[in-house]
Design a protein around this motif. Structure first.
Motif, short mmCIF file in Angstrom:
data_model
loop_
_atom_site.label_atom_id
_atom_site.label_comp_id
_atom_site.label_asym_id
_atom_site.label_seq_id
_atom_site.Cartn_x
_atom_site.Cartn_y
_atom_site.Cartn_z
N GLY A 193 -31.62 63.33 43.25
CA GLY A 193 -32.89 63.40 44.29
C GLY A 193 -34.06 63.81 43.43
O GLY A 193 -35.07 62.95 43.64
N ASN A 194 -33.69 64.88 42.78
CA ASN A 194 -34.50 65.24 41.55
C ASN A 194 -35.28 64.07 40.60
O ASN A 194 -36.28 63.93 40.55
CB ASN A 194 -34.49 65.86 41.00
CG ASN A 194 -34.36 67.84 41.50
OD1 ASN A 194 -33.81 69.04 41.52
ND2 ASN A 194 -35.38 67.84 43.03
N VAL A 195 -34.54 62.73 40.27
CA VAL A 195 -35.28 61.84 39.19
C VAL A 195 -35.74 61.02 40.05
O VAL A 195 -36.92 60.60 39.70
CB VAL A 195 -33.51 61.40 38.79
CG1 VAL A 195 -33.69 59.74 38.58
CG2 VAL A 195 -32.47 62.49 37.74
N PHE A 196 -35.28 60.95 41.66
CA PHE A 196 -36.66 59.89 42.44
C PHE A 196 -37.64 60.64 42.62
O PHE A 196 -38.27 59.93 42.66
CB PHE A 196 -35.97 59.97 43.78
CG PHE A 196 -37.05 59.50 44.85
CD1 PHE A 196 -36.16 58.03 45.20
CD2 PHE A 196 -37.32 59.58 45.59
CE1 PHE A 196 -37.00 56.74 45.77
CE2 PHE A 196 -38.05 58.71 47.29
CZ PHE A 196 -37.90 57.47 46.53
N SER A 197 -37.33 62.02 42.61
CA SER A 197 -39.02 62.38 42.40
C SER A 197 -39.66 62.58 41.74
O SER A 197 -41.39 62.12 41.60
CB SER A 197 -38.98 64.34 43.26
OG SER A 197 -38.10 64.50 44.61
N LEU A 198 -39.06 62.80 40.74
CA LEU A 198 -39.93 62.45 39.30
C LEU A 198 -39.94 60.69 38.95
O LEU A 198 -41.28 60.60 38.50
CB LEU A 198 -39.02 62.29 37.89
CG LEU A 198 -38.57 64.05 37.08
CD1 LEU A 198 -37.86 63.76 36.43
CD2 LEU A 198 -39.96 64.43 37.07
N GLY A 199 -40.05 60.00 39.15
CA GLY A 199 -40.51 58.37 39.61
C GLY A 199 -41.53 58.23 40.46
O GLY A 199 -42.12 58.23 39.65
N VAL A 200 -41.31 59.04 41.35
CA VAL A 200 -43.04 58.91 42.49
C VAL A 200 -43.78 59.52 41.49
O VAL A 200 -45.11 59.11 41.44
CB VAL A 200 -42.59 59.39 43.29
CG1 VAL A 200 -43.57 59.58 44.50
CG2 VAL A 200 -41.34 59.10 44.42
N LEU A 201 -43.30 60.36 41.01
CA LEU A 201 -44.38 61.55 40.27
C LEU A 201 -45.16 60.72 39.08
O LEU A 201 -46.33 59.91 38.81
CB LEU A 201 -44.36 62.90 39.86
CG LEU A 201 -45.32 63.92 38.80
CD1 LEU A 201 -45.98 64.29 39.40
CD2 LEU A 201 -44.52 64.66 37.99
N GLY A 202 -44.15 59.89 38.47
CA GLY A 202 -44.18 59.19 37.02
C GLY A 202 -46.06 57.90 37.60
O GLY A 202 -46.27 58.16 36.77
N PHE A 203 -45.08 57.14 38.40
CA PHE A 203 -45.54 56.02 39.38
C PHE A 203 -46.96 56.98 40.02
O PHE A 203 -48.66 56.20 39.09
CB PHE A 203 -44.83 55.49 40.37
CG PHE A 203 -45.65 54.18 40.33
CD1 PHE A 203 -44.90 52.97 40.12
CD2 PHE A 203 -47.16 53.76 40.80
CE1 PHE A 203 -45.25 51.86 40.78
CE2 PHE A 203 -47.58 52.87 41.81
CZ PHE A 203 -46.04 51.72 41.08
N ARG A 204 -47.64 58.34 40.53
CA ARG A 204 -48.16 58.40 40.73
C ARG A 204 -49.73 58.48 39.68
O ARG A 204 -50.82 58.50 39.72
CB ARG A 204 -48.18 60.46 41.67
CG ARG A 204 -49.53 60.15 41.81
CD ARG A 204 -50.21 59.45 43.34
NE ARG A 204 -51.21 60.59 43.67
CZ ARG A 204 -53.26 59.98 42.95
NH1 ARG A 204 -53.19 59.46 41.93
NH2 ARG A 204 -53.84 61.07 44.21
N LEU A 205 -49.71 59.19 38.55
CA LEU A 205 -49.91 59.70 37.21
C LEU A 205 -50.18 58.44 36.96
O LEU A 205 -51.81 58.80 36.05
CB LEU A 205 -49.24 61.03 36.83
CG LEU A 205 -48.65 62.30 37.12
CD1 LEU A 205 -47.97 62.81 35.93
CD2 LEU A 205 -49.94 63.14 37.20
#
Length: 500
Positions: A193-205
């Motif tokens: 689940g933290n990996v999913f949040s990292l994916g959203v963060l990477g896309f946002r950045l």
């Protein structure tokens, strides 16, 4: 804080006769953070204070206690340090590292998009902190930009025990996009689940936007069935990595932040080759002509001479260090070494000349049409005949002898990019190429009775331009384009009007 929140109106107030509150630093979930002076240790600390008048005081107290417990296991340079938990008559507090930065969310509100190098650096630092926490069997309960603190190039990941706020309390609705879908269904947060949040963060950045449009009027805030709208804004080497992180099912994602960090490091150098605004170089760079043989020989001789002098100097220094263990080199040995180096140079240049003389010239590309399999486009015809383009008129019959001559035919070129069985796949590729300023269109074909959607670029007036487009699509997009010659008959000249 105001007096109604349980704190004196001035900043310089003392708590527990030990901590002198200097000034407020930032607002965080479950409390405000102050910069304070510790009288006992004579150093500055951070104090997160929550007054008893807060309606969620009991829940916040448990969270702050859990933060203090986890602090013993989360000793990392990029994780905000926590000292201990305390409670007074006016509220409870948590002693923290005196980090002066503000949240990444505040930066995103002011700055639409980070540069590519800065975005990769931030994503790497968050991945390192989270990978360390996963090694300690600790997961972040609400990973999003609100809990990532920045101060220049320094980064801290904070508030591991903070749970997501309720809908009526959250100040930035876009933070719900970082919540994994299984958590929205009521399951606990896990490492994937933290990996999913990292994916959203990477896309946002990297892309400057969230991967999916949010729908706050529905129970589920986003849809994961289709590809992200701005996927082409992410460098190509990182697209598949972020898509894997954003998989709807946890078992389809990377298992933890350590695996994410390793995959990111493998693709980091490839991603840095692309500029921050556009991820391709077109037209292709011109190949610099080779220098003449004499210039190459002079450069190689100078390089070998410098290397030889350097190695002989090192041998001489080693001989002086060893002293009597080395016997002096005889003049014959020096002559032998010189002749050996000269022979090596002559052999090297002789082989280079022989290879240059025996290398056959590259055959020129034929200007005729190329044959493609039926699955990749319509059947092609030989030079001089136009391919069966959609909507094009049939070729005219050969004129009989004695008929008036027609104007010469003008040759143009099409680049057949790819063929798909689904119109949606062809449209996705077309949007990406159209954003790169290519004259692209979709042609519906039926080879063998099977409907195919072919993506074409052109027609282009110059074959060199068509080869440049094909070179870009092959090297930058990983496609296998084909060049087709299209011969179009110009319109006949209108006869001159006769004078009355």
């Amino acid at each position: 804080m105001t007096h109604s929140e349980g704190l004196p109106p001035k900043d310089s107030w003392v708590m527990e006769e030990r901590y002198v509150m200097l000034r407020p630093l930032r607002e965080e979930p479950w409390g405000r953070v102050w910069l304070a002076q510790d009288r006992l240790l004579e150093e500055e600390v951070g104090i997160k204070f929550l007054p008893r008048e807060d309606p969620l005081f009991d829940a916040a107290k448990e969270i702050l206690i859990q933060e203090a417990i986890l602090a013993r296991r989360l000793r990392h340079s990029q994780i905000l340090g926590v000292g201990h938990f305390g409670e007074t008559e006016t509220g409870c507090y948590l002693v923290q590292e005196p980090f002066l930065g503000e949240s990444l969310l505040d930066h995103l509100v002011r700055l639409e998009r980070f540069g590519l190098l800065q975005a990769l650096q931030l994503l790497t630092q968050v991945g390192r902190a989270l990978a360390f926490a996963h090694e300690q069997r600790v997961v972040h309960q609400d990973l999003n930009p609100l809990h990532i603190l920045l101060d220049g190039e320094e980064l801290r990941l904070a508030n591991f025990a903070c749970r997501p706020l309720d809908d009526n309390q959250i100040s930035h609705l876009e933070l719900k996009a970082y919540t994994p879908p299984e958590v929205l269904r009521g399951e606990p947060v896990s490492q994937d689940g933290n990996v999913f949040s990292l994916g959203v963060l990477g896309f946002r950045l990297l892309a400057g936007s969230l991967p999916y449009p949010l729908t706050f009027d529905e129970p589920f805030p986003y849809r994961l069935e289709s590809l992200p709208v701005d996927l082409e804004e992410v460098p190509s080497p990182l697209q598949n990595l972020l898509l894997q992180c954003l998989a709807p099912e946890p078992e389809d994602r990377l298992p933890d932040a350590g695996a994410f960090l390793a995959a990111l490091e493998e693709r980091r150098d490839l991603g840095q080759e692309a500029p921050s605004r556009r991820w391709f170089d077109w037209p292709p760079k011109k190949v610099q002509p080779r220098r003449d043989l004499a210039g190459q020989a002079a450069e190689l001789y100078e390089r070998l001479w410098k290397q030889g002098r350097l190695r002989v100097g090192k041998l001489w220094e080693r001989r002086k260090a060893l002293g009597a263990q080395w016997r002096p080199l005889s003049p014959r040995l020096w002559w032998g070494l010189g002749l050996a180096v000269l022979a090596f140079i002559l052999i090297f240049f002789g082989a280079s000349l022989l290879r240059r003389a025996t290398t056959p010239a590259k055959p020129k590309l034929e200007e005729g049409a190329l044959k493609l399999p039926p699955s990749e486009g319509p059947p092609l015809v030989s030079r001089g005949a136009a391919p069966p383009l959609s909507g094009a008129p049939p070729p005219a019959e050969t004129p009989a002898l004695g008929a008036p001559k027609t104007p010469a035919r003008a040759e143009r070129y099409l680049v057949l990019v790819a063929s798909y069985t689904r119109m949606e796949d062809a449209r996705t590729l077309t949007r990406r190429l159209r954003s790169q300023k290519f004259p692209v269109r979709i042609v519906k074909t039926s080879p063998g009775g099977k409907t195919m959607y072919q993506v074409r670029v052109g027609p282009l007036p110059d074959r060199q331009e068509a080869e440049g487009v094909a070179y870009h699509l092959k090297t930058r997009e990983g496609l296998s384009p084909k060049i087709v010659t299209v011969t179009a008959r110009p319109a006949p000249a209108k006869p001159a009007r006769r004078g009355r």
